[in-house]
Design an enzyme around this catalytic site. Structure first.
Site, PDB file in Angstrom:
ATOM      1  N   ASP A 135       0.866  -1.187   0.000  1.00  0.00           N
ATOM      2  CA  ASP A 135       0.000   0.000   0.000  1.00  0.00           C
ATOM      3  C   ASP A 135       0.899   1.232   0.000  1.00  0.00           C
ATOM      4  O   ASP A 135       1.142   1.873   1.026  1.00  0.00           O
ATOM      5  CB  ASP A 135      -0.932  -0.003   1.211  1.00  0.00           C
ATOM      6  CG  ASP A 135      -2.040   1.031   1.037  1.00  0.00           C
ATOM      7  OD1 ASP A 135      -1.987   1.805   0.056  1.00  0.00           O
ATOM      8  OD2 ASP A 135      -2.959   1.064   1.866  1.00  0.00           O
ATOM      9  N   HIS A 164      -6.908   7.715   7.667  1.00  0.00           N
ATOM     10  CA  HIS A 164      -5.801   6.840   7.282  1.00  0.00           C
ATOM     11  C   HIS A 164      -6.225   6.034   6.056  1.00  0.00           C
ATOM     12  O   HIS A 164      -7.193   5.284   6.102  1.00  0.00           O
ATOM     13  CB  HIS A 164      -5.512   5.878   8.452  1.00  0.00           C
ATOM     14  CG  HIS A 164      -4.445   4.852   8.173  1.00  0.00           C
ATOM     15  ND1 HIS A 164      -4.536   3.546   8.607  1.00  0.00           N
ATOM     16  CD2 HIS A 164      -3.277   4.933   7.510  1.00  0.00           C
ATOM     17  CE1 HIS A 164      -3.457   2.880   8.241  1.00  0.00           C
ATOM     18  NE2 HIS A 164      -2.674   3.701   7.559  1.00  0.00           N
ATOM     19  N   GLY A 176       0.976  -0.824  16.057  1.00  0.00           N
ATOM     20  CA  GLY A 176       1.533  -2.134  15.734  1.00  0.00           C
ATOM     21  C   GLY A 176       0.706  -3.250  16.360  1.00  0.00           C
ATOM     22  O   GLY A 176       0.322  -3.175  17.517  1.00  0.00           O
ATOM     23  N   HIS A 192       4.748   4.743  13.115  1.00  0.00           N
ATOM     24  CA  HIS A 192       3.582   5.132  12.313  1.00  0.00           C
ATOM     25  C   HIS A 192       2.258   4.737  12.959  1.00  0.00           C
ATOM     26  O   HIS A 192       1.206   5.216  12.576  1.00  0.00           O
ATOM     27  CB  HIS A 192       3.675   4.533  10.914  1.00  0.00           C
ATOM     28  CG  HIS A 192       3.166   3.126  10.786  1.00  0.00           C
ATOM     29  ND1 HIS A 192       3.547   2.099  11.624  1.00  0.00           N
ATOM     30  CD2 HIS A 192       2.280   2.581   9.917  1.00  0.00           C
ATOM     31  CE1 HIS A 192       2.925   0.985  11.262  1.00  0.00           C
ATOM     32  NE2 HIS A 192       2.152   1.247  10.236  1.00  0.00           N
ATOM     33  N   GLY A 193       2.283   3.831  13.921  1.00  0.00           N
ATOM     34  CA  GLY A 193       1.027   3.373  14.527  1.00  0.00           C
ATOM     35  C   GLY A 193       1.344   2.623  15.794  1.00  0.00           C
ATOM     36  O   GLY A 193       2.454   2.724  16.331  1.00  0.00           O
ATOM     37  N   ASN A 199      -7.200  -1.665   8.253  1.00  0.00           N
ATOM     38  CA  ASN A 199      -6.989  -0.680   9.317  1.00  0.00           C
ATOM     39  C   ASN A 199      -7.166   0.753   8.810  1.00  0.00           C
ATOM     40  O   ASN A 199      -6.658   1.692   9.410  1.00  0.00           O
ATOM     41  CB  ASN A 199      -5.601  -0.863   9.943  1.00  0.00           C
ATOM     42  CG  ASN A 199      -4.486  -0.639   8.948  1.00  0.00           C
ATOM     43  OD1 ASN A 199      -4.736  -0.426   7.762  1.00  0.00           O
ATOM     44  ND2 ASN A 199      -3.247  -0.685   9.422  1.00  0.00           N
ATOM     45  N   HIS A 226       3.508   6.920   4.894  1.00  0.00           N
ATOM     46  CA  HIS A 226       4.141   5.799   5.607  1.00  0.00           C
ATOM     47  C   HIS A 226       5.041   4.951   4.709  1.00  0.00           C
ATOM     48  O   HIS A 226       6.147   4.630   5.094  1.00  0.00           O
ATOM     49  CB  HIS A 226       3.069   4.863   6.194  1.00  0.00           C
ATOM     50  CG  HIS A 226       2.297   5.469   7.292  1.00  0.00           C
ATOM     51  ND1 HIS A 226       1.065   5.021   7.680  1.00  0.00           N
ATOM     52  CD2 HIS A 226       2.586   6.508   8.106  1.00  0.00           C
ATOM     53  CE1 HIS A 226       0.633   5.752   8.686  1.00  0.00           C
ATOM     54  NE2 HIS A 226       1.533   6.659   8.958  1.00  0.00           N
ATOM     55  N   GLY A 241      -3.503   5.276  16.462  1.00  0.00           N
ATOM     56  CA  GLY A 241      -3.648   4.106  17.331  1.00  0.00           C
ATOM     57  C   GLY A 241      -4.881   3.323  16.940  1.00  0.00           C
ATOM     58  O   GLY A 241      -5.507   3.594  15.916  1.00  0.00           O
TER      59      GLY A 241
END
Lengths: 485, 148
Positions: A97, A239, A411, A408-409, A204, A334, A384
């Protein structure tokens, strides 16, 4: 416990695996994590980051960020800088992506003003922003127009009335990576992408209404500089990425590189997902250009979605979006590869940086930042889980060691498969609503996969990036409304 | 989770953020069908609700069986995005070709209807992470990780 015994502690938030750990490693691997986050990392992180350390032309270290987890080729959270003259470019270092990213938008509304209309607002966002499997976008394009989107990114949106100049200024690289040439993308990629502009996708990917509560502001001065200056101010975070288009670009070049890597260039890799080509080769340059097309499509996708979010807020509150203060804070990418100038062994030089599931985080004075962020450093947006909240941070001067990159997040710690067995989407939706979070989704199964307990503790990830000198916490943002595919 | 009619099993141990499955069958034709059904089952709650009203012929050639399966599943994902089609494998013939191997197949299905199909997760790519096709004893097996 998956941690290799050869790992050494450099600091409370930095760990190193030496080149002696695995045959073929050219540089050590470094992982930013607390002891707790390190202990939660899956075995794939250690295996993959040390594989990355063996790629030709890699400079200094193969890095992994605190939210790292198993990926394809590179771990998610992986960072690798290559010498552009002797090094390789690898789709596995960027991800499928391409330019999956985050965008944060302000409003001048407070939670008290939004709460009475929250259901109406979320329902309208859900109706107006296509989500889920195989969705087609609200921007109708011909295949040739799509080529312009791929080459121009947010600039195309500006020309078509979907963006303001300020939106472009608040997007990494102005919303367009220069050098994107649509002749390097396949017909299949175009066919997958041209009807997906203006779609959120699934997994996500989400669009969330959040609140910056005073007790969650870590640095009031930086928060003010980023436009967060009202108690309980409402913001919108979303996102998404380059959708099927970016995935097809990645797949096309993964196959191409596999066919030439060893036969033409004598390159061998330990994992097919690390297939690569010399950066300065016809194949490497073609991929770099095609990847930029996908980067630009993702910027354009987020831009037209922002346009629609403004329309929805304007309809619901019967005020002009700019009267509602709907200004972008920033847009971060990202999954990219970029040529950037960094100091290596005391000398400024151009390097090719792969960032996969990690965020560029330029500190104060970082080149190319808009003037308003020259002294603060770049806004960094870390998403998150929908249950635990997200973070706004700022790049720090100390980030130079990791080529100004951060997490970046949060995880994942639990697989999608396990999450779906553990949680029920419909119950989760009701539980979240009882806690003040209204969620609309196309898929209860998909919702269960995104349960907060399936992710690492976002607070610990954000704090670790600050302790490691990568990004400073500005505010924690609490979700009150969410749409997801 | 296990497919109702097809021999495949999802697994959570090799891809936290995505979806992995094992498929197995007595023949290659059946293995390719099982992998296609598993991919459909990632996207829709009830694959049996996807009616077989549209047909799409597929012909692919690759230099080895692994890349043939990779491309076969990629074709299903491509048709989902480009033509909004959810597809079952209907007729499959995997065979040898001068430069490797080939598949002649017919996919059957229909356009996505979100209400009726009870959609779950969008499959966006086939990865080569842990990807394999192998012959063990009496049967063919494959392991696939899908990017979602």
């Amino acid at each position: 416990m998956n941690i290799p015994t050869a790992i050494t502690k450099i600091s409370p938030t930095l760990w190193e695996i030496p080149v002696s750990y695995k045959e073929g490693m050219l540089v050590p691997a470094r992982i930013f994590a607390t002891e707790k986050l390190l202990s939660e990392m899956d075995a794939g992180v250690f295996d993959q980051v040390t594989n990355v350390a063996s790629l030709p032309g890699i400079l200094k270290y193969a890095y992994c960020m605190p939210d790292g987890h198993w990926g394809y080729g590179f771990p998610i959270g992986g960072v690798a800088a290559m010498d552009p003259h002797t090094g390789v470019i690898s789709p596995g270092g960027i991800g499928f992506d391409i330019n999956c990213g985050m965008r944060l938008v302000l409003t001048n509304l407070t939670e008290e003003e939004v709460r009475p209309r929250l259901h109406q607002l979320v329902d309208r966002l859900f109706a107006r922003i296509p989500t889920g499997v195989g969705c087609h976008g609200f921007v109708r394009l011909s295949e040739s127009e799509f080529g312009q989107v791929a080459e121009q990114g947010s600039r195309w949106c500006f020309k078509r009335g979907f963006a303001t100049q300020d939106d472009l200024d608040m997007t990494e690289e102005g919303g367009c990576f220069a050098g994107a040439d649509a002749s390097h993308i396949s017909n299949k990629a175009i066919q997958r992408g041209y009807n997906q502009l203006g779609t959120l996708g699934s997994g996500n990917h989400y669009c969330e209404i959040q609140v910056a509560r005073p007790e969650n502001v870590f640095d009031a001065q930086l928060a003010r500089a980023f436009g967060i200056d009202i108690p309980n101010q409402v913001v919108v975070m979303f996102h998404c990425g380059s959708r099927g288009f970016g995935h097809q670009v990645a797949t096309d070049y993964l196959k191409l590189f596999l066919s030439v890597m060893e036969r033409k260039y004598g390159l061998k890799v330990v994992d097919r997902e690390l297939s690569c080509a010399p950066f300065r080769s016809p194949e490497g340059e073609a991929y770099f250009s095609a990847m930029k097309c996908a980067v630009n499509m993702a910027f354009a996708n987020r831009q037209v979605i922002l346009h629609r979010i403004r329309e929805v807020f304007s309809d619901i509150f019967q005020r002009d979006p700019f009267n509602l203060g709907m200004k972008m804070v920033y847009d971060v990418a990202h999954n990219t590869a970029k040529l950037e100038r960094h100091e290596i062994d005391g000398k400024q030089r151009e390097i090719l940086i792969h960032r996969k599931g990690s965020t560029r985080a330029f500190g104060p004075g970082g080149y190319g930042l808009p003037e308003c962020y020259a002294k603060t450093g770049q806004p960094v947006i870390i998403g998150g889980s929908m249950e635990t909240g997200s973070y706004l941070l700022a790049g720090m001067a100390g980030g130079a060691d990791a080529f100004f990159t951060t997490a970046h997040g949060s995880g994942r710690t639990m697989s999608r498969h396990q999450a779906k067995k553990t949680f029920r989407g419909d119950k989760l939706q009701r539980d979240m609503e009882s806690r003040g979070l209204y969620v609309r989704t196309d898929s209860f199964g998909g919702l269960a996969e995104e349960a907060g307990a399936a992710y690492k503790n976002i607070d610990e990830v954000a704090e670790t990036t600050e302790r490691a000198g990568l990004s400073r916490r500005v505010a924690r943002l609490v979700p009150i409304g969410n749409i997801k595919g | 989770m296990r497919g109702d009619a097809m021999p495949f099993q999802f697994r959570g141990d090799i891809a936290h953020a995505d979806v992995a499955f094992d498929a197995w069958a007595a023949s290659l034709d059946e293995l390719f069908a099982a992998a296609a059904e598993a991919t459909l089952a990632v996207m829709v709650e009830s694959p049996s609700e996807v009616y077989q009203v549209a047909a799409v012929p597929v012909h692919l050639e690759e230099h080895d069986l692994e890349m043939l399966l990779f491309e076969w599943l990629n074709e299903i994902i491509f048709l989902k995005d480009a033509r909004r089609l959810l597809l079952h494998p209907a007729e499959i013939r995997v065979g040898e070709a001068p430069q490797g191997c080939t598949i002649e197949a017919l996919l059957k299905g229909e356009e996505i209807e979100p209400e009726r199909h009870r959609l779950i997760t969008d499959v966006k790519a086939v990865t080569l992470h842990r990807f394999s096709v192998r012959h063990t004893g009496e049967r063919w097996e494959a392991t696939v990780v899908l990017d979602v």
